[in-house]
Design a protein around this motif. Structure first.
Motif, PDB file in Angstrom:
ATOM      1  N   MET A 115      10.581  10.691   4.141  1.00 29.26           N
ATOM      2  CA  MET A 115      10.428  12.029   4.721  1.00 29.26           C
ATOM      3  C   MET A 115      10.917  13.077   3.714  1.00 29.26           C
ATOM      4  N   LYS A 116      10.026  13.983   3.351  1.00 23.88           N
ATOM      5  CA  LYS A 116      10.377  15.045   2.409  1.00 23.88           C
ATOM      6  C   LYS A 116      10.565  16.361   3.169  1.00 23.88           C
ATOM      7  N   VAL A 117      11.681  17.036   2.918  1.00 27.01           N
ATOM      8  CA  VAL A 117      11.985  18.271   3.642  1.00 27.01           C
ATOM      9  C   VAL A 117      12.283  19.392   2.650  1.00 27.01           C
ATOM     10  N   VAL A 118      11.546  20.482   2.738  1.00 27.96           N
ATOM     11  CA  VAL A 118      11.858  21.679   1.968  1.00 27.96           C
ATOM     12  C   VAL A 118      12.800  22.548   2.808  1.00 27.96           C
ATOM     13  N   VAL A 119      13.962  22.892   2.235  1.00 25.41           N
ATOM     14  CA  VAL A 119      14.944  23.746   2.918  1.00 25.41           C
ATOM     15  C   VAL A 119      15.022  25.079   2.171  1.00 25.41           C
ATOM     16  N   ALA A 120      14.614  26.157   2.839  1.00 26.89           N
ATOM     17  CA  ALA A 120      14.607  27.478   2.203  1.00 26.89           C
ATOM     18  C   ALA A 120      15.645  28.387   2.855  1.00 26.89           C
ATOM     19  N   ASP A 121      16.623  28.800   2.065  1.00 29.83           N
ATOM     20  CA  ASP A 121      17.661  29.730   2.559  1.00 29.83           C
ATOM     21  C   ASP A 121      18.294  30.372   1.330  1.00 29.83           C
ATOM     22  N   ASP A 122      18.545  31.671   1.387  1.00 28.35           N
ATOM     23  CA  ASP A 122      19.132  32.336   0.212  1.00 28.35           C
ATOM     24  C   ASP A 122      20.615  32.049   0.070  1.00 28.35           C
ATOM     25  N   SER A 123      21.233  31.471   1.072  1.00 27.43           N
ATOM     26  CA  SER A 123      22.647  31.105   0.974  1.00 27.43           C
ATOM     27  C   SER A 123      22.773  29.626   0.596  1.00 27.43           C
ATOM     28  N   ARG A 124      23.469  29.388  -0.519  1.00 24.82           N
ATOM     29  CA  ARG A 124      23.688  27.995  -0.963  1.00 24.82           C
ATOM     30  C   ARG A 124      24.543  27.256   0.063  1.00 24.82           C
ATOM     31  N   ALA A 125      25.529  27.977   0.631  1.00 22.23           N
ATOM     32  CA  ALA A 125      26.384  27.365   1.653  1.00 22.23           C
ATOM     33  C   ALA A 125      25.552  26.920   2.846  1.00 22.23           C
ATOM     34  N   MET A 126      24.635  27.788   3.268  1.00 23.48           N
ATOM     35  CA  MET A 126      23.844  27.442   4.452  1.00 23.48           C
ATOM     36  C   MET A 126      22.877  26.301   4.157  1.00 23.48           C
ATOM     37  N   ARG A 127      22.285  26.271   2.958  1.00 26.46           N
ATOM     38  CA  ARG A 127      21.413  25.135   2.615  1.00 26.46           C
ATOM     39  C   ARG A 127      22.203  23.827   2.715  1.00 26.46           C
ATOM     40  N   MET A 128      23.430  23.870   2.225  1.00 27.26           N
ATOM     41  CA  MET A 128      24.275  22.670   2.258  1.00 27.26           C
ATOM     42  C   MET A 128      24.545  22.247   3.709  1.00 27.26           C
ATOM     43  N   ILE A 129      24.827  23.213   4.567  1.00 27.87           N
ATOM     44  CA  ILE A 129      25.130  22.895   5.969  1.00 27.87           C
ATOM     45  C   ILE A 129      23.871  22.407   6.696  1.00 27.87           C
ATOM     46  N   VAL A 130      22.730  23.003   6.387  1.00 30.46           N
ATOM     47  CA  VAL A 130      21.473  22.557   7.011  1.00 30.46           C
ATOM     48  C   VAL A 130      21.194  21.103   6.621  1.00 30.46           C
ATOM     49  N   VAL A 131      21.363  20.791   5.348  1.00 33.90           N
ATOM     50  CA  VAL A 131      21.111  19.422   4.877  1.00 33.90           C
ATOM     51  C   VAL A 131      22.091  18.446   5.538  1.00 33.90           C
ATOM     52  N   ARG A 132      23.358  18.847   5.589  1.00 36.13           N
ATOM     53  CA  ARG A 132      24.382  17.990   6.202  1.00 36.13           C
ATOM     54  C   ARG A 132      24.064  17.759   7.684  1.00 36.13           C
ATOM     55  N   ILE A 160      14.375  19.125  -0.803  1.00 36.07           N
ATOM     56  CA  ILE A 160      14.023  20.047  -1.884  1.00 36.07           C
ATOM     57  C   ILE A 160      14.524  21.425  -1.455  1.00 36.07           C
ATOM     58  N   GLU A 161      15.493  21.981  -2.212  1.00 39.71           N
ATOM     59  CA  GLU A 161      16.099  23.260  -1.818  1.00 39.71           C
ATOM     60  C   GLU A 161      15.425  24.432  -2.518  1.00 39.71           C
ATOM     61  N   CYS A 162      15.248  25.534  -1.777  1.00 42.44           N
ATOM     62  CA  CYS A 162      14.642  26.748  -2.320  1.00 42.44           C
ATOM     63  C   CYS A 162      15.451  27.958  -1.870  1.00 42.44           C
ATOM     64  N   GLU A 163      15.461  29.008  -2.728  1.00 43.18           N
ATOM     65  CA  GLU A 163      16.296  30.178  -2.441  1.00 43.18           C
ATOM     66  C   GLU A 163      15.602  31.261  -1.628  1.00 43.18           C
ATOM     67  N   ASP A 164      14.290  31.185  -1.494  1.00 38.78           N
ATOM     68  CA  ASP A 164      13.577  32.189  -0.689  1.00 38.78           C
ATOM     69  C   ASP A 164      12.184  31.666  -0.353  1.00 38.78           C
ATOM     70  N   GLY A 165      11.440  32.481   0.388  1.00 36.76           N
ATOM     71  CA  GLY A 165      10.119  32.044   0.816  1.00 36.76           C
ATOM     72  C   GLY A 165       9.143  31.858  -0.341  1.00 36.76           C
ATOM     73  N   ALA A 166       9.271  32.709  -1.355  1.00 43.59           N
ATOM     74  CA  ALA A 166       8.346  32.618  -2.493  1.00 43.59           C
ATOM     75  C   ALA A 166       8.517  31.278  -3.208  1.00 43.59           C
ATOM     76  N   ALA A 207       5.822  27.887  -3.322  1.00 43.16           N
ATOM     77  CA  ALA A 207       5.435  27.139  -4.529  1.00 43.16           C
ATOM     78  C   ALA A 207       5.795  25.658  -4.369  1.00 43.16           C
ATOM     79  N   LYS A 208       6.959  25.380  -3.789  1.00 40.87           N
ATOM     80  CA  LYS A 208       7.418  23.986  -3.652  1.00 40.87           C
ATOM     81  C   LYS A 208       6.561  23.221  -2.646  1.00 40.87           C
ATOM     82  N   VAL A 209       6.169  23.889  -1.562  1.00 38.97           N
ATOM     83  CA  VAL A 209       5.331  23.202  -0.564  1.00 38.97           C
ATOM     84  C   VAL A 209       4.026  22.757  -1.213  1.00 38.97           C
TER      85      VAL A 209
END
Lengths: 120, 150
Positions: free
Chosen positions: A1-18, A31-37, A41-43
Motif C-alpha cells: 500500500m502506497k500512501v502520499v501524505v501532503a502537509d506543510d508541517s513536518r511535525a504533522m506529517r510525522m504524526i499522520v504517518v505514526r 511518500i511525504e510532500c510539503e504542499d498540493g503542488a 507531481a508525486k501522485v
C-alpha cells in the motif's frame, strides 16, 4: 500500500504517518510532500493507493490538489486530514470525491474508522 | 459573538492530549512581561475578522516541540519549534474558527519569537485571553477582533 501524505508541517506529517501505522497500516510505504503542488507531481509519479492531505497549505491547497487530480481524470482514493471541518468544507470535499475528512486533533481510531471500509 | 473560555480550554486540552500527550490545564496566570516567548498566530477573515494567537514561554515551546518530534529538549532546533507552534496554532485556531460566525477563511500560521507579550493587535479588541500551564510552562490563547466597526 502506497500512501502520499501532503502537509506543510513536518511535525504533522510525522504524526499522520505514526497514526496511520497505529491504525494498523504499519506496512504502508509513505511518500511525504510539503504542499498540493508537490503532491500532484508525486501522485503522477508513484500512482499511490491513497492520498492523505492537509487542506490549508501554501502553493496549492488540498482542495485545489484534489480538484486538479479529478480534472486530469485521476480518481485516486483521497482523504483530508485538516485542522477545520466545517460543513461547507465537508461538502466541497465530498463533491470532489474525497472519501473522508478527519479533523485535527485526531486519534488512531478515527483513522481506522475512515480507512477500514475502504482498505479493510 | 461570544466565545467561552470553557470551549477554548476544551479545544486546547484535546489538542495537547491527542497530539502531544503533554499535560495542560487552564490557569489564572499573568503574562510574565519580558520573558523569552514564542507566539503563533492565524487570521480568520470573512463573516468575522479575528486574529487567534497562542503564546508560550520559550522553555514551554521547546518542551512541546520535543514531545511533538519525540526528541530530547536539548536536540530540538528552532525549525522544530516554529513547525510545532505553527501547527498547534493552526489546530487550536481551526477549531476556534468553528465557533465563530461562518463563512470565513483561516490563514496559514505565522510564528514569531520575542519577549512576552510578543503579539498585540494594534486597534484590535481582545475577545478572549485564557492562560494555561503546559507541563508547568505558561501559555496564553488570545482571540482578537480586528474589525473596527464591531
Amino acid at each position: 500500500m502506497k500512501v502520499v501524505v501532503a502537509d506543510d508541517s513536518r511535525a504533522m506529517r510525522m504524526i499522520v504517518v505514526r497514526t496511520l501505522r497505529q491504525a494498523g497500516y504499519d506496512g504502508a510505504e509513505i511518500i511525504e510532500c510539503e504542499d498540493g503542488a508537490e503532491g500532484l507531481a508525486k501522485v503522477k509519479e508513484v500512482s499511490p493507493d491513497l492520498v492523505l492531505s492537509d487542506w490549508n497549505m501554501p502553493n496549492m491547497s488540498g482542495i485545489e490538489f484534489i480538484t486538479a487530480l479529478r480534472a486530469e481524470g485521476n480518481d485516486v482514493k483521497f482523504g483530508f486530514v485538516t485542522s477545520e471541518g466545517s460543513d461547507a468544507m465537508r461538502e466541497q470535499a465530498a463533491a470532489q470525491g474525497a472519501l473522508f475528512l478527519i479533523a485535527k486533533p485526531f486519534t488512531a481510531d478515527m483513522f481506522s474508522d475512515a480507512l477500514k471500509p475502504v482498505f479493510g | 459573538m461570544h466565545l467561552s473560555s470553557d470551549d477554548v480550554a476544551q479545544i486546547v486540552e484535546e489538542v495537547w492530549g491527542s497530539m502531544l500527550a503533554v499535560d495542560i490545564a487552564p490557569a489564572d496566570i499573568e503574562v510574565d512581561k519580558g520573558d523569552p516567548s514564542v507566539a503563533g498566530s492565524v487570521g480568520v477573515t470573512g463573516a468575522t475578522d479575528c486574529l487567534i494567537s497562542l503564546e508560550i514561554s520559550e522553555s514551554g515551546a521547546r518542551n512541546v516541540a520535543a514531545a511533538m518530534f519525540g526528541l530530547d529538549e536539548a536536540d530540538v532546533s528552532d525549525d522544530d519549534i516554529a513547525d510545532t507552534i505553527g501547527e498547534l496554532t493552526n489546530m487550536v485556531g481551526g477549531n476556534i474558527k468553528s465557533l465563530l460566525p461562518e463563512p470565513s477563511t483561516l490563514s496559514l500560521p505565522v510564528v514569531a519569537s520575542g519577549r512576552g507579550p510578543t503579539l498585540r493587535v494594534v486597534g484590535g479588541t481582545s475577545l478572549l485571553q485564557q492562560g494555561f500551564l503546559s507541563a508547568g510552562h505558561p501559555m496564553f490563547v488570545n482571540v482578537w477582533n480586528r474589525a473596527s466597526t464591531s
